[in-house]
Design a protein around this motif. Structure first.
Motif, mmCIF file in Angstrom:
data_model
loop_
_atom_site.group_PDB
_atom_site.id
_atom_site.type_symbol
_atom_site.label_atom_id
_atom_site.label_comp_id
_atom_site.label_asym_id
_atom_site.label_seq_id
_atom_site.Cartn_x
_atom_site.Cartn_y
_atom_site.Cartn_z
ATOM 1 N N GLN A 20 0.891 -1.405 0.227
ATOM 2 C CA GLN A 20 0.093 -0.133 0.025
ATOM 3 C C GLN A 20 0.822 1.275 0.039
ATOM 4 N N THR A 21 0.389 2.438 -0.624
ATOM 5 C CA THR A 21 1.212 3.484 -0.542
ATOM 6 C C THR A 21 0.312 4.571 -0.111
ATOM 7 N N THR A 22 0.734 5.406 0.847
ATOM 8 C CA THR A 22 0.310 6.522 1.319
ATOM 9 C C THR A 22 0.481 7.678 0.722
ATOM 10 N N TRP A 23 -0.557 8.644 0.386
ATOM 11 C CA TRP A 23 -0.202 10.026 -0.131
ATOM 12 C C TRP A 23 -0.800 10.929 0.824
ATOM 13 N N LYS A 24 0.166 11.871 1.115
ATOM 14 C CA LYS A 24 -0.422 12.928 1.963
ATOM 15 C C LYS A 24 -0.712 14.379 1.229
ATOM 16 N N ALA A 25 -1.728 14.971 1.821
ATOM 17 C CA ALA A 25 -2.172 16.332 1.376
ATOM 18 C C ALA A 25 -1.004 17.302 1.630
ATOM 19 N N ASP A 26 -0.492 18.122 0.444
ATOM 20 C CA ASP A 26 0.336 19.042 0.632
ATOM 21 C C ASP A 26 -0.571 20.384 0.941
ATOM 22 N N PRO A 27 -0.261 21.025 2.055
ATOM 23 C CA PRO A 27 -1.214 22.082 2.358
ATOM 24 C C PRO A 27 -1.004 23.374 1.647
ATOM 25 N N ALA A 28 0.230 23.676 0.970
ATOM 26 C CA ALA A 28 0.492 24.824 0.225
ATOM 27 C C ALA A 28 -0.126 24.583 -0.999
ATOM 28 N N HIS A 29 -0.458 23.355 -1.578
ATOM 29 C CA HIS A 29 -1.195 23.247 -2.748
ATOM 30 C C HIS A 29 -2.451 22.335 -3.005
ATOM 31 N N THR A 30 -2.996 22.610 -1.699
ATOM 32 C CA THR A 30 -4.446 21.977 -1.635
ATOM 33 C C THR A 30 -5.492 22.919 -0.864
ATOM 34 N N GLN A 31 -6.756 23.041 -1.226
ATOM 35 C CA GLN A 31 -7.548 23.956 -0.552
ATOM 36 C C GLN A 31 -8.931 22.979 0.058
ATOM 37 N N VAL A 32 -9.362 23.173 0.996
ATOM 38 C CA VAL A 32 -10.328 22.774 1.635
ATOM 39 C C VAL A 32 -11.490 23.933 1.583
ATOM 40 N N SER A 33 -12.603 23.737 0.829
ATOM 41 C CA SER A 33 -13.591 24.826 0.734
ATOM 42 C C SER A 33 -15.113 24.410 0.695
ATOM 43 N N PHE A 34 -15.924 25.427 0.982
ATOM 44 C CA PHE A 34 -17.377 24.919 1.043
ATOM 45 C C PHE A 34 -18.162 26.029 0.694
ATOM 46 N N ASP A 35 -19.444 26.003 0.182
ATOM 47 C CA ASP A 35 -20.282 27.235 -0.249
ATOM 48 C C ASP A 35 -21.606 26.971 0.145
ATOM 49 N N ILE A 36 -22.380 27.917 0.688
ATOM 50 C CA ILE A 36 -23.665 27.816 1.112
ATOM 51 C C ILE A 36 -24.379 28.878 0.448
ATOM 52 N N VAL A 37 -25.753 28.987 0.327
ATOM 53 C CA VAL A 37 -26.523 29.902 -0.299
ATOM 54 C C VAL A 37 -27.070 30.942 0.922
#
Length: 190
Positions: A20-37
């Protein structure tokens, strides 16, 4: 000699099958976003700035991958400090008592070329509910600067805030019940 060769061949296959290979999020090139009306007429967007994410895969095509994400809810940013403070309060996320938002997958199904339906448990605001997300694996390359193998992913889904008792005193149409979420970015092979 045949037995030794057979044993080595089986050991080699077993290693490849279960590796198995693990891949970790790169915080400098990742966005966690949301939207609501808001008020039924305007979309309000925000992001979470502090998070950890990983994808564990045994296949190069990520067809049976496991996804995990942990978000520091206090890192919410909608671009309006007063609104961010309200969202952190007991009226919404209640950060003091529920500081983390956690997703852990339990199944992944290939639904198209580099596209998957991922189901798992989302926990926040003291509630755990099953959710289904869509994952698009955009590809894997070697980063020319760092030489790290890097995969790009777009992960999207929609949740109902009422399922998590979030902002119960703010009914529709003041705030839509549905909230769109997105994780878009790069994951580095470990």
């Amino acid at each position: 000699m045949k037995q030794v060769f057979s044993f080595l061949f089986i050991a080699f296959l077993s290693t490849n099958i279960f590796a198995q290979t693990t891949w970790k999020a790169d915080p400098a090139h990742t966005q966690v976003s949301f939207d609501i009306v808001h008020l039924g007429i305007a979309e309000i967007e925000g992001q979470f700035g502090e998070f950890q994410g990983s994808i564990t895969a045994s296949n190069d095509d990520f067809s049976k991958a496991e996804y995990e994400m942990e978000i520091d809810v206090a890192s919410i940013n909608t671009g309006v400090e007063r609104r961010d403070g309200h969202l952190k309060s007991a009226d919404f996320f209640d950060v003091e008592n529920h500081p983390k938002l956690i997703f852990k997958s339990n199944s992944s199904e290939k639904i198209g070329d580099s596209k998957y339906k991922v189901t798992g448990d989302l926990t926040f605001h003291g509630v755990t509910k099953p959710v289904t997300l869509e994952v698009w694996h955009r590809g894997t390359i070697e980063n020319p600067q760092s030489k790290d193998m890097t995969s790009g992913f777009a992960i999207t889904g929609t949740i109902k805030r009422s399922d998590f008792n979030l902002g119960a005193d703010f009914p529709e149409p003041m705030l839509s019940d549905e909230v769109n979420i997105e994780v878009d970015g790069e994951f580095i092979k470990q």
